[in-house]
Write a protein that holds these residues in place. Structure first.
Motif, PDB file in Angstrom:
ATOM      1  N   ASN A   1       0.830  -1.200   0.000  1.00 45.50           N
ATOM      2  CA  ASN A   1       0.000   0.000   0.000  1.00 45.50           C
ATOM      3  C   ASN A   1       0.871   1.259   0.000  1.00 45.50           C
ATOM      4  N   LYS A   2       0.443   2.231  -0.792  1.00 46.17           N
ATOM      5  CA  LYS A   2       1.264   3.445  -0.982  1.00 46.17           C
ATOM      6  C   LYS A   2       1.385   4.291   0.284  1.00 46.17           C
ATOM      7  N   ARG A   3       0.553   4.018   1.285  1.00 46.36           N
ATOM      8  CA  ARG A   3       0.674   4.813   2.518  1.00 46.36           C
ATOM      9  C   ARG A   3       1.904   4.394   3.342  1.00 46.36           C
ATOM     10  N   PHE A   4       2.591   3.333   2.923  1.00 43.55           N
ATOM     11  CA  PHE A   4       3.852   2.955   3.571  1.00 43.55           C
ATOM     12  C   PHE A   4       5.023   3.419   2.708  1.00 43.55           C
ATOM     13  N   THR A   5       5.985   4.100   3.332  1.00 45.55           N
ATOM     14  CA  THR A   5       7.230   4.398   2.617  1.00 45.55           C
ATOM     15  C   THR A   5       8.385   3.815   3.421  1.00 45.55           C
ATOM     16  N   PHE A   6       9.500   3.597   2.734  1.00 47.41           N
ATOM     17  CA  PHE A   6      10.637   2.940   3.388  1.00 47.41           C
ATOM     18  C   PHE A   6      11.928   3.650   3.026  1.00 47.41           C
ATOM     19  N   LYS A   7      12.826   3.693   4.005  1.00 43.38           N
ATOM     20  CA  LYS A   7      14.176   4.200   3.713  1.00 43.38           C
ATOM     21  C   LYS A   7      15.169   3.284   4.418  1.00 43.38           C
ATOM     22  N   THR A   8      15.995   2.640   3.618  1.00 42.85           N
ATOM     23  CA  THR A   8      17.027   1.771   4.191  1.00 42.85           C
ATOM     24  C   THR A   8      18.237   2.627   4.529  1.00 42.85           C
ATOM     25  N   LEU A   9      18.690   2.488   5.757  1.00 46.83           N
ATOM     26  CA  LEU A   9      19.762   3.365   6.249  1.00 46.83           C
ATOM     27  C   LEU A   9      21.088   2.620   6.356  1.00 46.83           C
ATOM     28  N   GLU A  10      22.143   3.369   6.149  1.00 44.62           N
ATOM     29  CA  GLU A  10      23.495   2.820   6.324  1.00 44.62           C
ATOM     30  C   GLU A  10      24.178   3.562   7.469  1.00 44.62           C
ATOM     31  N   PRO A  11      25.202   2.938   8.077  1.00 45.84           N
ATOM     32  CA  PRO A  11      25.937   3.637   9.138  1.00 45.84           C
ATOM     33  C   PRO A  11      26.562   4.918   8.604  1.00 45.84           C
ATOM     34  N   GLY A  12      26.537   5.966   9.416  1.00 50.58           N
ATOM     35  CA  GLY A  12      27.177   7.229   9.029  1.00 50.58           C
ATOM     36  C   GLY A  12      26.255   8.183   8.303  1.00 50.58           C
ATOM     37  N   GLU A  13      25.009   7.763   8.056  1.00 54.40           N
ATOM     38  CA  GLU A  13      24.070   8.677   7.360  1.00 54.40           C
ATOM     39  C   GLU A  13      23.633   9.815   8.271  1.00 54.40           C
ATOM     40  N   GLU A  14      23.392  10.956   7.661  1.00 57.27           N
ATOM     41  CA  GLU A  14      22.862  12.119   8.392  1.00 57.27           C
ATOM     42  C   GLU A  14      21.740  12.717   7.564  1.00 57.27           C
ATOM     43  N   PHE A  15      20.612  12.956   8.172  1.00 61.41           N
ATOM     44  CA  PHE A  15      19.486  13.563   7.460  1.00 61.41           C
ATOM     45  C   PHE A  15      18.499  14.137   8.475  1.00 61.41           C
ATOM     46  N   ASN A  16      17.472  14.787   7.986  1.00 61.57           N
ATOM     47  CA  ASN A  16      16.495  15.428   8.870  1.00 61.57           C
ATOM     48  C   ASN A  16      15.111  14.829   8.720  1.00 61.57           C
ATOM     49  N   ILE A  17      14.410  14.732   9.830  1.00 62.67           N
ATOM     50  CA  ILE A  17      12.956  14.532   9.805  1.00 62.67           C
ATOM     51  C   ILE A  17      12.410  15.835  10.373  1.00 62.67           C
ATOM     52  N   GLY A  18      11.897  16.689   9.496  1.00 65.27           N
ATOM     53  CA  GLY A  18      11.436  18.002   9.955  1.00 65.27           C
ATOM     54  C   GLY A  18      12.574  18.742  10.630  1.00 65.27           C
ATOM     55  N   GLU A  19      12.356  19.108  11.890  1.00 69.77           N
ATOM     56  CA  GLU A  19      13.366  19.904  12.605  1.00 69.77           C
ATOM     57  C   GLU A  19      14.323  19.034  13.427  1.00 69.77           C
ATOM     58  N   ILE A  20      14.205  17.706  13.328  1.00 68.41           N
ATOM     59  CA  ILE A  20      15.092  16.811  14.084  1.00 68.41           C
ATOM     60  C   ILE A  20      16.166  16.249  13.149  1.00 68.41           C
ATOM     61  N   LYS A  21      17.434  16.474  13.513  1.00 67.86           N
ATOM     62  CA  LYS A  21      18.539  15.901  12.722  1.00 67.86           C
ATOM     63  C   LYS A  21      18.847  14.513  13.256  1.00 67.86           C
ATOM     64  N   ILE A  22      19.102  13.576  12.345  1.00 65.95           N
ATOM     65  CA  ILE A  22      19.370  12.196  12.744  1.00 65.95           C
ATOM     66  C   ILE A  22      20.725  11.753  12.199  1.00 65.95           C
ATOM     67  N   GLU A  23      21.493  11.073  13.052  1.00 62.94           N
ATOM     68  CA  GLU A  23      22.757  10.474  12.619  1.00 62.94           C
ATOM     69  C   GLU A  23      22.747   9.003  13.018  1.00 62.94           C
ATOM     70  N   THR A  24      23.465   8.173  12.264  1.00 59.52           N
ATOM     71  CA  THR A  24      23.448   6.730  12.528  1.00 59.52           C
ATOM     72  C   THR A  24      24.853   6.191  12.763  1.00 59.52           C
ATOM     73  N   ILE A  25      24.921   5.081  13.510  1.00 60.47           N
ATOM     74  CA  ILE A  25      26.195   4.375  13.717  1.00 60.47           C
ATOM     75  C   ILE A  25      25.899   2.875  13.770  1.00 60.47           C
ATOM     76  N   SER A  26      26.836   2.075  13.300  1.00 58.82           N
ATOM     77  CA  SER A  26      26.649   0.628  13.288  1.00 58.82           C
ATOM     78  C   SER A  26      26.791   0.056  14.700  1.00 58.82           C
ATOM     79  N   LEU A  27      25.917  -0.900  15.049  1.00 56.82           N
ATOM     80  CA  LEU A  27      25.959  -1.515  16.378  1.00 56.82           C
ATOM     81  C   LEU A  27      26.878  -2.727  16.387  1.00 56.82           C
ATOM     82  N   SER A  28      27.452  -3.006  17.554  1.00 58.35           N
ATOM     83  CA  SER A  28      28.211  -4.242  17.736  1.00 58.35           C
ATOM     84  C   SER A  28      27.235  -5.290  18.271  1.00 58.35           C
ATOM     85  N   HIS A  29      26.644  -6.049  17.342  1.00 59.00           N
ATOM     86  CA  HIS A  29      25.534  -6.931  17.708  1.00 59.00           C
ATOM     87  C   HIS A  29      25.430  -8.051  16.672  1.00 59.00           C
TER      88      HIS A  29
END
Ligand SMILES: [Zn+2]
Ligand SMILES: [Zn+2]
Length: 281
Positions: free
Chosen positions: A124-152
């Motif tokens: 259904n088109k009401r679902f969207t997806f974004k696959t993330l990689e470690p080190g990505e930086e982007f915004n959701i509105g006014e919140i900035k997001i950064e990612t890091i790979s887990l040791s898991h």
């Protein structure tokens, strides 16, 4: 930014009077800024958020998945907005062996494990997806997001949320004393968490338990305290409580943490994160 927890338990939901204070729901945390809201993980705690969203008439949902172990997705089939066409749901999560977030989720939840086939639902088109990689930086509105790979085992992502110069770092299912294939060094986790106003980190094990559970993907609580100290965080939260850890055991862990901090000249605020934890930074 407000950080609200709806589930802080590791591995599997638990119930019983001995778990009442910390709560039995598995991982789910909400991050709220003036105009944006983000959910982290779909453990059993997400069921309550789903009910809240229905009452508050929120129609746009951003869900970040740290990784796909059962305790972090077990609430997704019971998250009411999944089945209500009024909702737009944006799902973010790490890849696994080259597979995208949507391909992973739709191949986990389908009959006969659950009556609804997510292969069909997620088209259904009401679902969207974004696959993330470690080190990505982007915004959701006014919140900035950064990612890091887990040791898991099987990898995963940790997240940093920045809004109005305030930082919240969320690292669960991260083993600081054993470097998994996907893992970073202690220094890299320290740099990622630097000066966080709130760091929530996996603190599942006591020293006496860790010998038998090394390489399972979870940290000694003292190693998590070392990370909070190294990162100079303001407030630290013990998280991913072991499925056997009673409220009185957690109270003891807090006292042991304070003793450890005093012994090592550590200076920051500390909480055991419960499923009712709410914190404004
Ligand atoms: Zn977990
Ligand atoms: Zn896990």
């Amino acid at each position: 930014m407000i950080v609200k927890c709806f589930g802080a338990r590791g591995s599997i939901p638990v119930s019983g009077a001995e778990f009442d204070e910390i709560g039995g729901n598995t991982t789910c945390v909400e991050v709220i800024s003036d105009n944006d809201r983000i959910i982290i993980d779909a453990g059993s705690g997400i069921i309550k958020i789903g009910d809240n969203y229905c009452n508050e008439k929120i129609k746009n949902i951003n869900l970040f998945i740290t990784h796909y172990h059962f305790d972090h997705i077990i609430g997704l089939p019971f998250f009411r907005p999944m089945f209500n066409s009024d909702y737009k749901i944006n799902i973010f999560g790490p890849s696994y062996k080259g597979k995208k977030v949507e391909d992973i989720i739709k191949n986990i939840i389908f009959p006969p494990a659950f009556p609804v086939d997510f292969k069909r639902l997620l088209k259904n088109k009401r679902f969207t997806f974004k696959t993330l990689e470690p080190g990505e930086e982007f915004n959701i509105g006014e919140i900035k997001i950064e990612t890091i790979s887990l040791s898991h085992p099987n990898g995963g992502l940790g997240y940093k949320f920045i809004n109005n110069n305030k930082k919240f770092v969320f690292l669960t299912d991260n083993e600081l004393d054993f470097k998994h294939k996907s893992g970073c060094s202690f220094k890299e986790y320290c740099d990622f968490s630097k000066n966080a106003d709130l760091l929530i980190h996996d603190s599942e094990f006591l020293e006496k338990e860790y010998k038998a559970s090394k390489s399972w993907g979870h940290s000694l609580f003292t190693s998590a305290l070392d990370l909070a100290h190294c990162s100079k965080v303001k407030h630290f939260g013990l998280f991913h409580h072991n499925k056997c850890r009673s409220d009185s055991d957690v109270t003891k862990m807090i006292q042991d943490s304070i003793d450890y901090m005093n012994k090592n000249n550590m200076n920051f605020q500390i909480s055991a994160i419960s499923q009712n934890f709410e914190f404004e930074i």
